[in-house]
Design an enzyme around this catalytic site. Structure first.
Site, PDB file in Angstrom:
ATOM      1  CE  LYS A  80       1.037  -1.058  -6.063  1.00  0.00           C
ATOM      2  NZ  LYS A  80       1.851  -0.584  -4.780  1.00  0.00           N
ATOM      3  CB  SER A 155       3.621  -4.568  -4.694  1.00  0.00           C
ATOM      4  OG  SER A 155       3.107  -3.351  -4.368  1.00  0.00           O
ATOM      5  CB  SER A 179       5.434  -1.658  -3.224  1.00  0.00           C
ATOM      6  OG  SER A 179       5.916  -2.708  -2.294  1.00  0.00           O
TER       7      SER A 179
END
Length: 488
Positions: A80, A155, A179
């Site tokens: 990420k 996210s 997330s």
């Protein structure tokens, strides 16, 4: 016979160690897949193909020379874009950090490299991890592989999407209020938020320090446990890191839940939960009952306040953390420097940050301001303590708590982005684990109209073994992990 990019991490490692395939072949197959699908999915913001193939060839040399290789030898891993990677841009999917190249690796990246994992790129995300749909990214939205008109969750949407499409074998996500679990549910993969402090946050670009946690995302529960084994452990560079003894989490993967006591909080099936989600999650719970677990409905009364509590704390911490990005000391800077300091500062932040980040900074600043600190922020901290106590009491009676990961299936891109309150409501079932610092895993448990549904399993702090065992047992006795999206 599955193609190389379709293999799990365990299968990839076995093939490389037994000389049935080379690490270079496995990594190359993943990049072929990326190049074929990225125009449709948009899971990545940065790729490092040359460096990844070089690392793969180094692993192949070790194997050919009979030298030992690490636990993740040759496994293609996506990271990420909020986690620092030395020499690789780390932007948090924001214009504010579009030119930031970290001079060091996050602790989790160092651990991956020590175990011969191969980093293939940085994944798309909601800007500064603020969102539940990966629509607020400066680089455009990631699309759900199961239906390209739908969101992948957020996210960590890019990390989940690239696993679902075989554009990576493992991925790192971060979880501040769901997330990791939200996109795992929406993309039908496995995602685990570890106990707060179990995995080092050193090198994670901060959003809300007291809530966020780096965690593993994978194709199945075994890979998730393997990845957690590598990244978990005490880190002296992180003041919130817990001093827990190292564990091999794959040892807890037993295909049995006999004697397990499952609590089902009624608050997880509150207003807004779709009928189909409720039905599929209850089917999953009944399946665990058939396999030997006992189940009982329970109530955690303070959970109804968890969403409001979470957003006050998260936005307040975001306001403080993001104050450093002013374009003068740090971050994106507008070329024009006309006006006084306040004008330049305001212009840099107005252009450098997207709308959702600006909204959360403003709300957080308001909650922390004189006259409102006691009314909002301090009260939220007190409610957080009550939520934690509710969980402590529940875990005196139950081994795990189970409910939906998300209250409804993946929604259409653009459907909720202009209605922030509706978007915030999607986190209603996940934020409580972050407020209490609990381990929580999301696993696939069904589909509705071709869209995935996830089931969330929580346990008390540092009892990842229980969440993993329950998830593994469910996975071994169902076929959801074998169902794959058709993107091409």
């Amino acid at each position: 016979m599955p193609k190389l990019q379709e293999l799990t991490a365990r299968e990839t490692i076995q093939k490389i160690r037994s000389n049935e395939a080379t690490a270079e072949e496995c990594v190359h197959a993943v990049f072929e897949r990326i190049h074929r699908l990225e125009d449709k999915v948009n899971a990545y913001v940065t790729l490092v193909e040359e460096e990844a193939l070089k690392k793969a060839r180094e692993i192949d040399r070790k194997v050919s020379e009979g030298k030992p290789v690490g636990k993740l030898a040759g496994v293609a891993i996506a990271v990420k874009d909020a986690i620092c990677t030395q020499g690789i841009p780390t932007t948090c999917s924001s214009r504010m950090l579009k030119n930031f190249v970290p001079p060091y690796d996050a602790e989790v990246i160092e651990r991956i490299k020590r175990e011969d994992g191969v980093i293939v790129g940085k994944t798309n995300m909601d800007e500064f991890a603020m969102g539940s749909s990966t629509e607020t990214s400066h680089f455009g939205p990631t699309r759900n592989p199961w239906n390209l008109s739908r969101v992948p969750g957020g996210s960590s949407g890019g990390s989940a999407a690239c696993i679902a499409t075989d554009e990576a074998t493992l991925a790192l996500g971060t979880d501040t209020g769901g997330s990791i679990r939200c996109p795992a549910s929406y993309c039908s993969v496995v995602g685990l938020k570890p106990t707060y402090g179990l995995v080092s946050r050193y090198g994670l670009i901060a959003y809300a320090n007291s809530l966020e946690q780096i965690g593993p995302m994978a194709k199945d529960v075994y890979d998730c446990a393997l990845f957690l084994t590598v990244i978990a452990g005490h880190d002296s560079k992180d003041g919130t890191s817990v001093k827990a003894a190292p564990k091999d989490y794959t040892e807890f993967l037993k295909d049995t839940v006999k004697g397990f006591k499952i609590g089902v909080p009624i608050e997880f099936f509150g207003e807004g939960t779709s009928d189909e989600v409720e039905k599929q999650v209850w089917n999953g719970i009944h399946k665990l009952e058939e396999l030997g677990a006992s189940c009982e409905e329970t109530s955690l009364p303070t959970l109804e306040h968890s969403l409001a509590t979470y957003y006050i704390i998260a936005m307040s911490e975001a306001s403080s953390n993001l104050a450093r990005y002013d374009g003068i000391r740090y971050g994106y800077r507008v070329d024009k420097d006309e006006g006084d300091w306040t004008t330049v500062y305001s212009r840099n932040r107005r252009i450098g940050f997207g709308a959702e980040v600006r909204r959360r900074i403003i709300l957080g600043t308001y909650a922390l301001s004189a006259g409102y600190y006691n009314k909002y922020y301090l009260k939220a901290l007190k409610v957080r303590t009550l939520i934690r106590k509710d969980f402590e009491n529940a875990f005196k009676k139950f081994d795990v708590l189970i409910g939906p990961t998300m209250p409804f299936p993946p929604f259409k891109i653009g459907e909720k982005i202009k209605d922030p309150l509706a978007l915030y409501m999607s986190d209603v079932d996940t934020v409580s684990a972050n407020l209490a610092g609990l381990p929580a895993i999301s696993i696939p448990c069904g589909f509705t109209n071709g869209l995935p549904i996830g089931m969330q399993i929580m346990a008390s702090p540092l009892r990842e073994d229980l969440t993993l065992q329950a998830a593994y047992t469910f996975e071994q006795n169902t076929a959801y992990k074998n169902r794959k999206p058709t993107v091409e």
